[in-house]
Design a protein around this motif. Structure first.
Motif, PDB file in Angstrom:
ATOM      1  N   LEU A 225       0.827  -1.211   0.000  1.00 30.90           N
ATOM      2  CA  LEU A 225       0.000   0.000   0.000  1.00 30.90           C
ATOM      3  C   LEU A 225       0.861   1.260   0.000  1.00 30.90           C
ATOM      4  N   ALA A 226       2.022   1.185   0.608  1.00 32.41           N
ATOM      5  CA  ALA A 226       2.894   2.360   0.694  1.00 32.41           C
ATOM      6  C   ALA A 226       3.534   2.711  -0.646  1.00 32.41           C
ATOM      7  N   THR A 227       3.478   1.778  -1.601  1.00 25.42           N
ATOM      8  CA  THR A 227       4.104   2.052  -2.906  1.00 25.42           C
ATOM      9  C   THR A 227       3.215   2.874  -3.840  1.00 25.42           C
ATOM     10  N   ALA A 228       1.956   3.092  -3.441  1.00 29.28           N
ATOM     11  CA  ALA A 228       1.050   3.863  -4.301  1.00 29.28           C
ATOM     12  C   ALA A 228       1.570   5.285  -4.498  1.00 29.28           C
ATOM     13  N   ASN A 229       1.325   5.808  -5.676  1.00 30.08           N
ATOM     14  CA  ASN A 229       1.757   7.168  -6.012  1.00 30.08           C
ATOM     15  C   ASN A 229       0.893   8.180  -5.254  1.00 30.08           C
ATOM     16  N   ARG A 230       1.450   8.812  -4.214  1.00 28.23           N
ATOM     17  CA  ARG A 230       0.688   9.744  -3.382  1.00 28.23           C
ATOM     18  C   ARG A 230       0.153  10.930  -4.174  1.00 28.23           C
ATOM     19  N   ALA A 231       0.892  11.379  -5.179  1.00 26.42           N
ATOM     20  CA  ALA A 231       0.481  12.547  -5.959  1.00 26.42           C
ATOM     21  C   ALA A 231      -0.775  12.264  -6.773  1.00 26.42           C
ATOM     22  N   ALA A 232      -1.036  10.985  -7.036  1.00 23.89           N
ATOM     23  CA  ALA A 232      -2.207  10.621  -7.846  1.00 23.89           C
ATOM     24  C   ALA A 232      -3.177   9.761  -7.048  1.00 23.89           C
ATOM     25  N   LEU A 233      -3.173   9.957  -5.716  1.00 25.94           N
ATOM     26  CA  LEU A 233      -4.025   9.164  -4.830  1.00 25.94           C
ATOM     27  C   LEU A 233      -5.078  10.055  -4.191  1.00 25.94           C
ATOM     28  N   ALA A 234      -6.339   9.654  -4.286  1.00 28.17           N
ATOM     29  CA  ALA A 234      -7.440  10.382  -3.647  1.00 28.17           C
ATOM     30  C   ALA A 234      -8.259   9.405  -2.822  1.00 28.17           C
TER      31      ALA A 234
END
Length: 289
Positions: A225-234
């Motif tokens: 889950l931590a590998t998700a792209n934070r900039a494109a996460l809502a």
């Protein structure tokens, strides 16, 4: 589907949809079943129908069983894990504890382990409290046989259903903590909200990226889950299937996230990413029994 406002089919439509959805685990297939059932209702001799509600439930059950049997091979060939189709629901569904539990993603996943007739019998008896005689008419089995099927299905579900009942407020709190941790991507925050043996089950249907088999262990799940792209996460807290849940977007692609809890920790995470199963996550479904 055009009907008069006082037509019994219109009056009981939410009930009929709920019956079909619980038997099938798919809103799209439930809608198809309602269309087929309406055609049979429109052609029926109404003067011979003594109890329209019972007649319609019986018709929908039979059509749902027919569809469930034809879907069996499709689900066997499904790419990766198959999860039920999530529904956006309103808070009032949770007020009916039996209904809320029966439509939860966790319960619908357990019902997938039953055979078609067992599933229909369990739903009609345990959720809708139908008499054995009416269930026997619906599934085409003697009442004595239906009683045996119901007992067997009840035991099967009891051995697999979540054993801990969680209040909506507790569920809401954990969902919000999980979404906040997901948004930051901090490993320790993710680990703090999950049980050590947490399991993540994802459904991408071979259309979008998703784990093909369940992932177990807090460390492994948290790292994923931590590998998700934070900039494109809502993320947004919503209600799916009668319980607080999460609506998440990864790189603009939506996902429905439902959680199972025990002792304030997440024990199971269900992530539906298959776009064909996400058509009901923005408009509330009407469920009743």
């Amino acid at each position: 589907m055009t009907t008069a406002p006082d037509d019994p089919f219109v009056t009981h439509r939410s009930l009929l949809f709920t019956v079909a959805y619980e038997i099938l685990g798919s809103a799209a297939d439930a809608e198809d079943v309602l269309q087929e059932s309406w055609l049979r209702w429109a052609a029926a001799d109404r003067s011979a129908v003594r109890d329209a509600r019972a007649y319609l439930v019986r018709t929908v059950t039979r059509q749902s069983l027919n569809r469930l049997r034809t879907l069996a091979r499709r689900r066997e060939d499904y790419v990766g894990e198959w999860l039920p189709e999530p529904l956006l629901t309103t808070h009032d569904v949770a007020e009916d504890i039996v209904l809320a539990e029966s439509v939860s993603i966790a319960m619908l996943t357990v019902l997938e382990t039953l055979g078609p007739t067992e599933r229909a019998v369990f739903v009609l008896r345990e959720v809708f409290d139908m008499p054995y005689g009416e269930i026997a008419d619906a599934v085409g089995k003697p009442a004595a046989t239906v009683r045996q099927i119901a007992r067997r299905a009840r035991g099967h579900v009891a051995a697999r259903r979540p054993r801990v009942q969680v209040s909506p407020s507790e569920q809401q709190e954990v969902v919000e903590r999980f979404l906040a941790a997901l948004h930051t991507g901090e490993l320790q925050e993710l680990l703090a909200v999950m049980a050590p043996d947490v399991v993540l089950v994802a459904d991408g249907g071979g259309i979008v990226a998703a784990a093909l088999t369940p992932i177990q262990g807090a460390g492994t799940v948290a790292k994923l889950l931590a590998t998700a792209n934070r900039a494109a996460l809502a993320t947004a807290a919503v209600w799916f299937n009668g319980a607080p849940a999460g609506r998440v977007e990864f790189d603009g692609e939506p996902a429905a996230v439902s959680l199972e809890l025990a002792d304030g920790k997440i024990t199971r995470i269900y992530v539906v990413r298959n776009p064909h199963k996400l058509t009901r996550i923005d408009h509330p479904a009407r469920l009743t029994r």
